[in-house]
Design a protein around this motif. Structure first.
Motif, PDB file in Angstrom:
ATOM      1  N   ALA A 121      11.358  11.766   5.856  1.00 54.80           N
ATOM      2  CA  ALA A 121      11.206  10.343   6.173  1.00 54.80           C
ATOM      3  C   ALA A 121      10.410   9.622   5.097  1.00 54.80           C
ATOM      4  O   ALA A 121      10.744   8.493   4.709  1.00 54.80           O
ATOM      5  N   TYR A 122       9.356  10.259   4.587  1.00 54.38           N
ATOM      6  CA  TYR A 122       8.566   9.643   3.524  1.00 54.38           C
ATOM      7  C   TYR A 122       9.421   9.404   2.278  1.00 54.38           C
ATOM      8  O   TYR A 122       9.188   8.444   1.531  1.00 54.38           O
ATOM      9  N   ARG A 123      10.391  10.274   2.043  1.00 52.49           N
ATOM     10  CA  ARG A 123      11.230  10.185   0.844  1.00 52.49           C
ATOM     11  C   ARG A 123      12.387   9.190   0.996  1.00 52.49           C
ATOM     12  O   ARG A 123      13.254   9.120   0.137  1.00 52.49           O
ATOM     13  N   ARG A 124      12.394   8.424   2.028  1.00 51.46           N
ATOM     14  CA  ARG A 124      13.541   7.561   2.316  1.00 51.46           C
ATOM     15  C   ARG A 124      13.892   6.659   1.139  1.00 51.46           C
ATOM     16  O   ARG A 124      15.063   6.377   0.870  1.00 51.46           O
ATOM     17  N   HIS A 125      12.886   6.180   0.438  1.00 54.59           N
ATOM     18  CA  HIS A 125      13.139   5.296  -0.714  1.00 54.59           C
ATOM     19  C   HIS A 125      12.554   5.935  -1.973  1.00 54.59           C
ATOM     20  O   HIS A 125      11.374   6.270  -2.015  1.00 54.59           O
ATOM     21  N   ALA A 126      13.383   6.103  -2.980  1.00 53.60           N
ATOM     22  CA  ALA A 126      12.964   6.762  -4.218  1.00 53.60           C
ATOM     23  C   ALA A 126      11.980   5.903  -4.991  1.00 53.60           C
ATOM     24  O   ALA A 126      12.054   4.665  -4.975  1.00 53.60           O
ATOM     25  N   TRP A 127      11.075   6.564  -5.677  1.00 56.60           N
ATOM     26  CA  TRP A 127      10.076   5.877  -6.508  1.00 56.60           C
ATOM     27  C   TRP A 127      10.729   4.902  -7.470  1.00 56.60           C
ATOM     28  O   TRP A 127      10.303   3.748  -7.591  1.00 56.60           O
ATOM     29  N   ASP A 128      11.766   5.313  -8.154  1.00 50.38           N
ATOM     30  CA  ASP A 128      12.393   4.477  -9.185  1.00 50.38           C
ATOM     31  C   ASP A 128      13.098   3.261  -8.615  1.00 50.38           C
ATOM     32  O   ASP A 128      13.372   2.303  -9.353  1.00 50.38           O
ATOM     33  N   ASP A 129      13.398   3.262  -7.322  1.00 50.90           N
ATOM     34  CA  ASP A 129      14.140   2.157  -6.716  1.00 50.90           C
ATOM     35  C   ASP A 129      13.246   1.094  -6.105  1.00 50.90           C
ATOM     36  O   ASP A 129      13.753   0.079  -5.598  1.00 50.90           O
ATOM     37  N   CYS A 130      11.937   1.281  -6.144  1.00 50.39           N
ATOM     38  CA  CYS A 130      11.017   0.396  -5.426  1.00 50.39           C
ATOM     39  C   CYS A 130      10.043  -0.290  -6.373  1.00 50.39           C
ATOM     40  O   CYS A 130       9.707   0.236  -7.427  1.00 50.39           O
ATOM     41  N   GLU A 131       9.600  -1.445  -5.961  1.00 44.55           N
ATOM     42  CA  GLU A 131       8.563  -2.171  -6.698  1.00 44.55           C
ATOM     43  C   GLU A 131       7.194  -1.987  -6.051  1.00 44.55           C
ATOM     44  O   GLU A 131       6.180  -2.288  -6.657  1.00 44.55           O
ATOM     45  N   ARG A 132       7.185  -1.498  -4.801  1.00 45.65           N
ATOM     46  CA  ARG A 132       5.925  -1.284  -4.093  1.00 45.65           C
ATOM     47  C   ARG A 132       5.837   0.173  -3.631  1.00 45.65           C
ATOM     48  O   ARG A 132       6.856   0.797  -3.313  1.00 45.65           O
ATOM     49  N   VAL A 133       4.600   0.688  -3.600  1.00 38.17           N
ATOM     50  CA  VAL A 133       4.389   2.078  -3.197  1.00 38.17           C
ATOM     51  C   VAL A 133       3.168   2.152  -2.281  1.00 38.17           C
ATOM     52  O   VAL A 133       2.316   1.255  -2.261  1.00 38.17           O
ATOM     53  N   ALA A 134       3.107   3.233  -1.517  1.00 40.70           N
ATOM     54  CA  ALA A 134       1.978   3.450  -0.609  1.00 40.70           C
ATOM     55  C   ALA A 134       1.806   4.941  -0.365  1.00 40.70           C
ATOM     56  O   ALA A 134       2.742   5.718  -0.537  1.00 40.70           O
ATOM     57  N   GLU A 135       0.614   5.322   0.050  1.00 43.44           N
ATOM     58  CA  GLU A 135       0.346   6.706   0.423  1.00 43.44           C
ATOM     59  C   GLU A 135       0.686   6.864   1.902  1.00 43.44           C
ATOM     60  O   GLU A 135      -0.188   6.967   2.767  1.00 43.44           O
ATOM     61  N   LEU A 136       1.977   6.884   2.189  1.00 49.13           N
ATOM     62  CA  LEU A 136       2.440   6.878   3.577  1.00 49.13           C
ATOM     63  C   LEU A 136       1.923   8.084   4.354  1.00 49.13           C
ATOM     64  O   LEU A 136       1.646   7.976   5.557  1.00 49.13           O
ATOM     65  N   GLY A 137       1.783   9.215   3.689  1.00 42.93           N
ATOM     66  CA  GLY A 137       1.347  10.425   4.363  1.00 42.93           C
ATOM     67  C   GLY A 137      -0.144  10.499   4.614  1.00 42.93           C
ATOM     68  O   GLY A 137      -0.628  11.462   5.227  1.00 42.93           O
ATOM     69  N   PHE A 138      -0.902   9.482   4.182  1.00 39.17           N
ATOM     70  CA  PHE A 138      -2.352   9.486   4.404  1.00 39.17           C
ATOM     71  C   PHE A 138      -2.817   8.165   5.028  1.00 39.17           C
ATOM     72  O   PHE A 138      -3.286   8.130   6.155  1.00 39.17           O
ATOM     73  N   ASP A 139      -2.658   7.079   4.294  1.00 34.47           N
ATOM     74  CA  ASP A 139      -3.112   5.778   4.774  1.00 34.47           C
ATOM     75  C   ASP A 139      -2.019   4.994   5.491  1.00 34.47           C
ATOM     76  O   ASP A 139      -2.261   3.877   5.946  1.00 34.47           O
ATOM     77  N   GLY A 140      -0.818   5.547   5.556  1.00 30.92           N
ATOM     78  CA  GLY A 140       0.277   4.792   6.165  1.00 30.92           C
ATOM     79  C   GLY A 140       0.587   3.549   5.351  1.00 30.92           C
ATOM     80  O   GLY A 140       0.753   3.610   4.129  1.00 30.92           O
ATOM     81  N   THR A 141       0.634   2.411   6.014  1.00 30.94           N
ATOM     82  CA  THR A 141       0.907   1.135   5.327  1.00 30.94           C
ATOM     83  C   THR A 141      -0.359   0.289   5.187  1.00 30.94           C
ATOM     84  O   THR A 141      -0.281  -0.914   4.970  1.00 30.94           O
ATOM     85  N   LYS A 142      -1.523   0.923   5.294  1.00 33.88           N
ATOM     86  CA  LYS A 142      -2.791   0.183   5.199  1.00 33.88           C
ATOM     87  C   LYS A 142      -2.937  -0.486   3.842  1.00 33.88           C
ATOM     88  O   LYS A 142      -3.385  -1.638   3.742  1.00 33.88           O
ATOM     89  N   PHE A 143      -2.559   0.234   2.776  1.00 34.67           N
ATOM     90  CA  PHE A 143      -2.641  -0.311   1.423  1.00 34.67           C
ATOM     91  C   PHE A 143      -1.273  -0.191   0.760  1.00 34.67           C
ATOM     92  O   PHE A 143      -0.725   0.903   0.651  1.00 34.67           O
ATOM     93  N   ILE A 144      -0.736  -1.320   0.322  1.00 38.39           N
ATOM     94  CA  ILE A 144       0.529  -1.352  -0.407  1.00 38.39           C
ATOM     95  C   ILE A 144       0.220  -1.784  -1.835  1.00 38.39           C
ATOM     96  O   ILE A 144      -0.449  -2.800  -2.059  1.00 38.39           O
ATOM     97  N   PHE A 145       0.706  -1.017  -2.806  1.00 36.68           N
ATOM     98  CA  PHE A 145       0.385  -1.280  -4.200  1.00 36.68           C
ATOM     99  C   PHE A 145       1.638  -1.669  -4.984  1.00 36.68           C
ATOM    100  O   PHE A 145       2.731  -1.149  -4.736  1.00 36.68           O
ATOM    101  N   ASP A 146       1.448  -2.577  -5.939  1.00 32.66           N
ATOM    102  CA  ASP A 146       2.482  -2.862  -6.932  1.00 32.66           C
ATOM    103  C   ASP A 146       2.672  -1.605  -7.777  1.00 32.66           C
ATOM    104  O   ASP A 146       1.714  -1.075  -8.352  1.00 32.66           O
ATOM    105  N   LYS A 147       3.879  -1.110  -7.853  1.00 30.21           N
ATOM    106  CA  LYS A 147       4.126   0.134  -8.581  1.00 30.21           C
ATOM    107  C   LYS A 147       3.705   0.044 -10.037  1.00 30.21           C
ATOM    108  O   LYS A 147       3.327   1.063 -10.655  1.00 30.21           O
TER     109      LYS A 147
END
Length: 309
Positions: free
Chosen positions: A205-231
């Motif tokens: 589930a965490y891998r649903r969207h590939a790193w190269d396809d996104c402009e935003r990233v997050a530590e979903l497996g730790f902080d969830g969506t608490k912090f969203i970062f510009d890639k």
């Protein structure tokens, strides 16, 4: 145990906080693992960066935040997956690369690099069979497209990890009838399907969207969506001093730290760490200490249960 003391063992005051000799010993063990991880990542051309309080310490203190007791790093999902592939060959005893795939009943959504010849036992984890040596955290940055979708993924993952976490907890000490039935159900599922097979949907589930396809990233497996970062914070890596070693940080560290700590992140403000309850020993393996920790923890649970009755 063999490692180089990169930090003097003398107790010292930093920013008005007394760092004890015992904490200095823990720091040295962690720095040994951090350098080992950096070396492996360099060898395989993997991206890794200081994260959280470690990043803040690197920028503000050129080392640990004086009251911090751990090292956190982060990696993009593709690099993390590659690290998992080479970890068995690269991290030999006393090092141990710990994930749900490498260690029985490890239920967290990120990896930890451990030293098996030490101890960092969380009493509530003392019944779990996985490695509980001193560790550094390795968090994973995953792609985020839609916020609601990301929240749904985190909700599903947390629910499953909570149930897997419950498997090893002593049934008789649960204190709630509903928890007893939950443990029995998930123990049956683990015996039938295997722990890691039940955990795999979380990582998928965490891998649903590939790193190269996104402009935003997050530590979903730790902080969830608490912090969203510009890639693009992570487009380039800088190398900075950190307690006698040279550590990698994202070039966009200022944006990262403002997102996580606010605009005044360069002003020290003492805060509690997340590992205050850990039983830590730099000279003995967790295997040697675990029997006594279990006895003490069981007694404390019985006392708590009797108060409820």
């Amino acid at each position: 145990m063999e490692y180089k003391n990169l930090v003097s063992l003398d107790a010292e005051e930093r920013n008005g906080y007394l760092v004890s000799e015992e904490m200095k010993r823990v720091w040295n063990v962690q720095l040994d693992m951090f350098q080992k991880l950096i070396d492996v990542c360099k060898k395989h051309q993997l991206r890794v960066w200081c994260d959280g309080g470690t990043l803040l310490g690197a920028i503000r203190h050129k080392g640990y935040i004086p009251w911090d007791d751990d090292i956190d790093v982060s990696m993009p999902r593709p690099d993390y997956d590659k690290l998992q592939e080479v970890a068995k060959d690269e991290f030999q005893h006393p090092y141990f690369f710990q994930t749900a795939a490498t260690d029985e009943h490890y239920y967290r959504g990120h990896a930890q690099l451990r030293r098996t010849d030490t101890a960092a036992i969380r009493p509530s984890d003392c019944y779990r069979p996985f490695n509980q040596g001193i560790f550094i955290d390795i968090f994973v940055l995953d792609g985020v497209e839609d916020m609601q979708e990301a929240k749904d993924v985190v909700k599903m993952a947390n629910k499953r990890m909570k149930r897997l976490k419950a498997v090893d907890y002593p049934i008789i000490l649960s204190g709630r009838l509903g928890l007893v039935f939950r443990k029995l159900k998930w123990r049956h599922l683990v015996r039938k399907h295997g722990f890691y097979n039940l955990f795999k949907p979380v990582e998928e589930a965490y891998r649903r969207h590939a790193w190269d396809d996104c402009e935003r990233v997050a530590e979903l497996g730790f902080d969830g969506t608490k912090f969203i970062f510009d890639k693009h914070i992570f487009d380039h890596t800088l190398w900075v001093p950190f307690e006698g070693i040279t550590a990698p940080v994202p070039e966009g560290y200022d944006r990262f730290l403002r997102t996580q700590y606010g605009d005044n992140y360069m002003t020290p403000a003492q805060a509690p760490n997340n590992h205050g309850e850990l039983i830590v020993d730099t000279t003995h393996s967790y295997k040697d200490l675990m029997p006594q920790v279990r006895r003490d923890y069981k007694n404390s649970l019985w006392k708590r249960l009797r108060k409820k009755l």
